[in-house]
Write a protein that holds these residues in place. Sequence first.
Motif, PDB file in Angstrom:
ATOM      1  N   GLY A 141       0.806  -1.213   0.000  1.00 45.33           N
ATOM      2  CA  GLY A 141       0.000   0.000   0.000  1.00 45.33           C
ATOM      3  C   GLY A 141       0.841   1.267   0.000  1.00 45.33           C
ATOM      4  O   GLY A 141       0.321   2.352  -0.231  1.00 45.33           O
ATOM      5  N   ALA A 142       2.145   1.135   0.227  1.00 43.04           N
ATOM      6  CA  ALA A 142       3.023   2.303   0.306  1.00 43.04           C
ATOM      7  C   ALA A 142       3.606   2.701  -1.044  1.00 43.04           C
ATOM      8  O   ALA A 142       4.065   3.826  -1.212  1.00 43.04           O
ATOM      9  CB  ALA A 142       4.156   2.039   1.297  1.00 43.04           C
ATOM     10  N   GLN A 143       3.603   1.763  -1.989  1.00 39.84           N
ATOM     11  CA  GLN A 143       4.135   2.029  -3.325  1.00 39.84           C
ATOM     12  C   GLN A 143       3.434   1.113  -4.309  1.00 39.84           C
ATOM     13  O   GLN A 143       2.896   0.072  -3.907  1.00 39.84           O
ATOM     14  CB  GLN A 143       5.645   1.800  -3.365  1.00 39.84           C
ATOM     15  CG  GLN A 143       6.034   0.346  -3.141  1.00 39.84           C
ATOM     16  CD  GLN A 143       7.517   0.110  -3.278  1.00 39.84           C
ATOM     17  OE1 GLN A 143       8.183   0.750  -4.070  1.00 39.84           O
ATOM     18  NE2 GLN A 143       8.048  -0.820  -2.489  1.00 39.84           N
ATOM     19  N   PRO A 144       3.430   1.461  -5.593  1.00 39.04           N
ATOM     20  CA  PRO A 144       2.817   0.563  -6.567  1.00 39.04           C
ATOM     21  C   PRO A 144       3.566  -0.765  -6.640  1.00 39.04           C
ATOM     22  O   PRO A 144       4.788  -0.808  -6.551  1.00 39.04           O
ATOM     23  CB  PRO A 144       2.943   1.313  -7.894  1.00 39.04           C
ATOM     24  CG  PRO A 144       3.118   2.745  -7.516  1.00 39.04           C
ATOM     25  CD  PRO A 144       3.874   2.717  -6.213  1.00 39.04           C
ATOM     26  N   THR A 145       2.815  -1.842  -6.768  1.00 34.79           N
ATOM     27  CA  THR A 145       3.385  -3.148  -7.078  1.00 34.79           C
ATOM     28  C   THR A 145       3.169  -3.357  -8.563  1.00 34.79           C
ATOM     29  O   THR A 145       2.031  -3.327  -9.049  1.00 34.79           O
ATOM     30  CB  THR A 145       2.708  -4.273  -6.268  1.00 34.79           C
ATOM     31  OG1 THR A 145       2.961  -4.036  -4.873  1.00 34.79           O
ATOM     32  CG2 THR A 145       3.243  -5.642  -6.653  1.00 34.79           C
ATOM     33  N   ILE A 146       4.266  -3.518  -9.284  1.00 29.01           N
ATOM     34  CA  ILE A 146       4.195  -3.701 -10.732  1.00 29.01           C
ATOM     35  C   ILE A 146       4.501  -5.157 -11.036  1.00 29.01           C
ATOM     36  O   ILE A 146       5.541  -5.677 -10.645  1.00 29.01           O
ATOM     37  CB  ILE A 146       5.176  -2.774 -11.464  1.00 29.01           C
ATOM     38  CG1 ILE A 146       4.867  -1.310 -11.107  1.00 29.01           C
ATOM     39  CG2 ILE A 146       5.098  -2.990 -12.976  1.00 29.01           C
ATOM     40  CD1 ILE A 146       5.876  -0.319 -11.626  1.00 29.01           C
ATOM     41  N   TRP A 147       3.542  -5.806 -11.693  1.00 25.27           N
ATOM     42  CA  TRP A 147       3.642  -7.212 -12.061  1.00 25.27           C
ATOM     43  C   TRP A 147       3.817  -7.335 -13.575  1.00 25.27           C
ATOM     44  O   TRP A 147       3.276  -6.526 -14.330  1.00 25.27           O
ATOM     45  CB  TRP A 147       2.354  -7.957 -11.759  1.00 25.27           C
ATOM     46  CG  TRP A 147       1.704  -7.826 -10.443  1.00 25.27           C
ATOM     47  CD1 TRP A 147       1.033  -6.744  -9.946  1.00 25.27           C
ATOM     48  CD2 TRP A 147       1.577  -8.851  -9.449  1.00 25.27           C
ATOM     49  NE1 TRP A 147       0.514  -7.039  -8.710  1.00 25.27           N
ATOM     50  CE2 TRP A 147       0.831  -8.324  -8.379  1.00 25.27           C
ATOM     51  CE3 TRP A 147       2.025 -10.174  -9.369  1.00 25.27           C
ATOM     52  CZ2 TRP A 147       0.523  -9.065  -7.249  1.00 25.27           C
ATOM     53  CZ3 TRP A 147       1.717 -10.908  -8.245  1.00 25.27           C
ATOM     54  CH2 TRP A 147       0.979 -10.358  -7.193  1.00 25.27           C
ATOM     55  N   LEU A 148       4.505  -8.363 -14.008  1.00 29.07           N
ATOM     56  CA  LEU A 148       4.504  -8.776 -15.396  1.00 29.07           C
ATOM     57  C   LEU A 148       3.843 -10.145 -15.404  1.00 29.07           C
ATOM     58  O   LEU A 148       4.277 -11.050 -14.662  1.00 29.07           O
ATOM     59  CB  LEU A 148       5.924  -8.873 -15.950  1.00 29.07           C
ATOM     60  CG  LEU A 148       6.038  -9.301 -17.413  1.00 29.07           C
ATOM     61  CD1 LEU A 148       5.434  -8.236 -18.312  1.00 29.07           C
ATOM     62  CD2 LEU A 148       7.483  -9.562 -17.777  1.00 29.07           C
ATOM     63  N   ALA A 149       2.777 -10.289 -16.162  1.00 27.97           N
ATOM     64  CA  ALA A 149       2.038 -11.554 -16.206  1.00 27.97           C
ATOM     65  C   ALA A 149       2.061 -12.103 -17.627  1.00 27.97           C
ATOM     66  O   ALA A 149       1.795 -11.374 -18.585  1.00 27.97           O
ATOM     67  CB  ALA A 149       0.596 -11.347 -15.744  1.00 27.97           C
TER      68      ALA A 149
END
Length: 112
Positions: free
Chosen positions: A99-107
């Motif tokens: 919640g403190a920073q974006p989580t960026i995923w590659l799917a």
Amino acid sequence: MTATRGNLLHDVPVHAAGEVFTELGAWQASGRVRIERIVSNGQASPPGFWYDSADDEWVLVISGSAAVAIDDGTTHTLGAGDWLRLPPGCRHRVAWTDGAQPTIWLAVHVSP
């Protein structure tokens, strides 16, 4: 034929109300391959909700952190650089994302 390039960390939506899915490409091989960037800002799957796909899925956390719960009772905590393969029929849900920073995923999704 023209090459296409992009940057996973460019134009990252911050403080979006929901997860933002961006398809990065799709190719037809023996099955369909789809690659997408997912940006989570503290989201989690709704209570009782499970993803249950016929596709093979491989996810990589580029930045941030998250936990993926599997319906067998295991939970996988992932940080930057960690990946997880979810075979077809593997019921899973996002338990939490940072919640403190974006989580960026590659799917990467591969359908038969």
